[in-house]
Design a protein around this motif. Structure first.
Motif, PDB file in Angstrom:
ATOM      1  N   ASP A  67      10.291  -0.510  -5.647  1.00 21.84           N
ATOM      2  CA  ASP A  67       9.284  -1.039  -6.569  1.00 21.84           C
ATOM      3  C   ASP A  67       7.939  -1.209  -5.877  1.00 21.84           C
ATOM      4  OD1 ASP A  67       9.490  -3.436  -5.061  1.00 21.84           O
ATOM      5  OD2 ASP A  67      10.879  -4.317  -6.500  1.00 21.84           O
ATOM      6  N   THR A  68       7.930  -0.900  -4.570  1.00 22.78           N
ATOM      7  CA  THR A  68       6.717  -1.006  -3.758  1.00 22.78           C
ATOM      8  C   THR A  68       6.672   0.169  -2.790  1.00 22.78           C
ATOM      9  OG1 THR A  68       6.877  -3.420  -3.852  1.00 22.78           O
ATOM     10  CG2 THR A  68       5.437  -2.496  -2.159  1.00 22.78           C
ATOM     11  N   GLU A  92      -3.429   7.911  -1.187  1.00 18.78           N
ATOM     12  CA  GLU A  92      -3.095   6.699  -1.923  1.00 18.78           C
ATOM     13  C   GLU A  92      -3.391   6.863  -3.421  1.00 18.78           C
ATOM     14  OE1 GLU A  92      -4.084   1.919  -2.005  1.00 18.78           O
ATOM     15  OE2 GLU A  92      -4.837   3.126  -0.346  1.00 18.78           O
ATOM     16  N   GLU A  93      -4.526   7.440  -3.753  1.00 16.42           N
ATOM     17  CA  GLU A  93      -4.879   7.679  -5.160  1.00 16.42           C
ATOM     18  C   GLU A  93      -3.852   8.582  -5.846  1.00 16.42           C
ATOM     19  OE1 GLU A  93      -8.852   9.265  -5.496  1.00 16.42           O
ATOM     20  OE2 GLU A  93      -9.656   7.660  -4.228  1.00 16.42           O
ATOM     21  N   LYS A  96      -0.597   6.647  -6.448  1.00 13.63           N
ATOM     22  CA  LYS A  96      -0.751   5.733  -7.587  1.00 13.63           C
ATOM     23  C   LYS A  96      -0.670   6.488  -8.909  1.00 13.63           C
ATOM     24  CE  LYS A  96      -3.574   2.203  -5.343  1.00 13.63           C
ATOM     25  NZ  LYS A  96      -4.910   1.603  -5.235  1.00 13.63           N
ATOM     26  N   LYS A  97      -1.331   7.612  -8.968  1.00 20.93           N
ATOM     27  CA  LYS A  97      -1.329   8.423 -10.194  1.00 20.93           C
ATOM     28  C   LYS A  97       0.084   8.891 -10.527  1.00 20.93           C
ATOM     29  CE  LYS A  97      -3.563  12.409 -12.302  1.00 20.93           C
ATOM     30  NZ  LYS A  97      -4.513  13.503 -12.120  1.00 20.93           N
ATOM     31  N   GLY A 100       2.627   5.508 -11.072  1.00 18.69           N
ATOM     32  CA  GLY A 100       2.227   4.620 -12.163  1.00 18.69           C
ATOM     33  C   GLY A 100       1.856   3.221 -11.704  1.00 18.69           C
ATOM     34  N   ASN A 101       1.341   2.466 -12.658  1.00 23.26           N
ATOM     35  CA  ASN A 101       0.811   1.131 -12.373  1.00 23.26           C
ATOM     36  C   ASN A 101       1.865   0.054 -12.166  1.00 23.26           C
ATOM     37  OD1 ASN A 101      -1.849   2.072 -12.539  1.00 23.26           O
ATOM     38  ND2 ASN A 101      -1.883   1.785 -14.754  1.00 23.26           N
ATOM     39  N   ASP A 102       3.108   0.326 -12.524  1.00 24.18           N
ATOM     40  CA  ASP A 102       4.161  -0.675 -12.348  1.00 24.18           C
ATOM     41  C   ASP A 102       4.640  -0.763 -10.903  1.00 24.18           C
ATOM     42  OD1 ASP A 102       4.036  -1.276 -15.037  1.00 24.18           O
ATOM     43  OD2 ASP A 102       5.675   0.077 -15.573  1.00 24.18           O
ATOM     44  N   LYS A 104       3.928  -1.299  -7.033  1.00 24.02           N
ATOM     45  CA  LYS A 104       2.937  -1.915  -6.142  1.00 24.02           C
ATOM     46  C   LYS A 104       2.685  -0.990  -4.950  1.00 24.02           C
ATOM     47  CE  LYS A 104       2.033  -6.135  -3.587  1.00 24.02           C
ATOM     48  NZ  LYS A 104       2.474  -7.503  -3.302  1.00 24.02           N
TER      49      LYS A 104
END
Length: 110
Positions: A67-68, A92-93, A96-97, A100-102, A104
């Motif tokens: 989850d992280t 890193e970008e 994240k893409k 997803g935002n869920d 960490k």
């Protein structure tokens, strides 16, 4: 917290990752204030410059329960050689893409 750790392939010959694992275990530095148990789901490298494999490797660790996603200090801070990854921000970008935002993202360990 279930962590997937991604480290720099260029530094793996000189660094066994013990400090990253130690700060997780002791909940220090980037992990200070985390109340829950920290479980390491996986440890992998970025795959070498420019770090494109980090994206699919992060996604795979998320599939396996992370989850992280943690980018080790060798990527963002250049530890231990004093040379940060010139592709760190883009890597890193992209992670994240992809995840997803869920999920960490922690961008250093120590």
């Amino acid at each position: 917290m279930k962590v997937g750790l991604i480290r720099c392939m260029q530094t793996e010959d000189m660094c066994p990752g013990t400090t990253c694992l130690k700060v997780m275990k002791e909940k220090k530095l980037a992990f200070e204030g985390i109340e829950e148990e920290i479980e390491v789901i996986g440890v992998n490298t970025c795959g070498g410059c420019p770090g494109k494999k980090a994206v699919t490797r992060a996604a795979e660790m998320v599939k396996r329960g992370a989850d992280t996603i943690v980018l080790a200090s060798c990527i963002k801070k250049g530890t231990p050689i004093g040379f940060a990854c010139p592709h760190a921000e883009k890597m890193e970008e992209a992670i994240k893409k992809r995840v997803g935002n869920d999920i960490k993202i922690i961008d250093y360990t120590h």
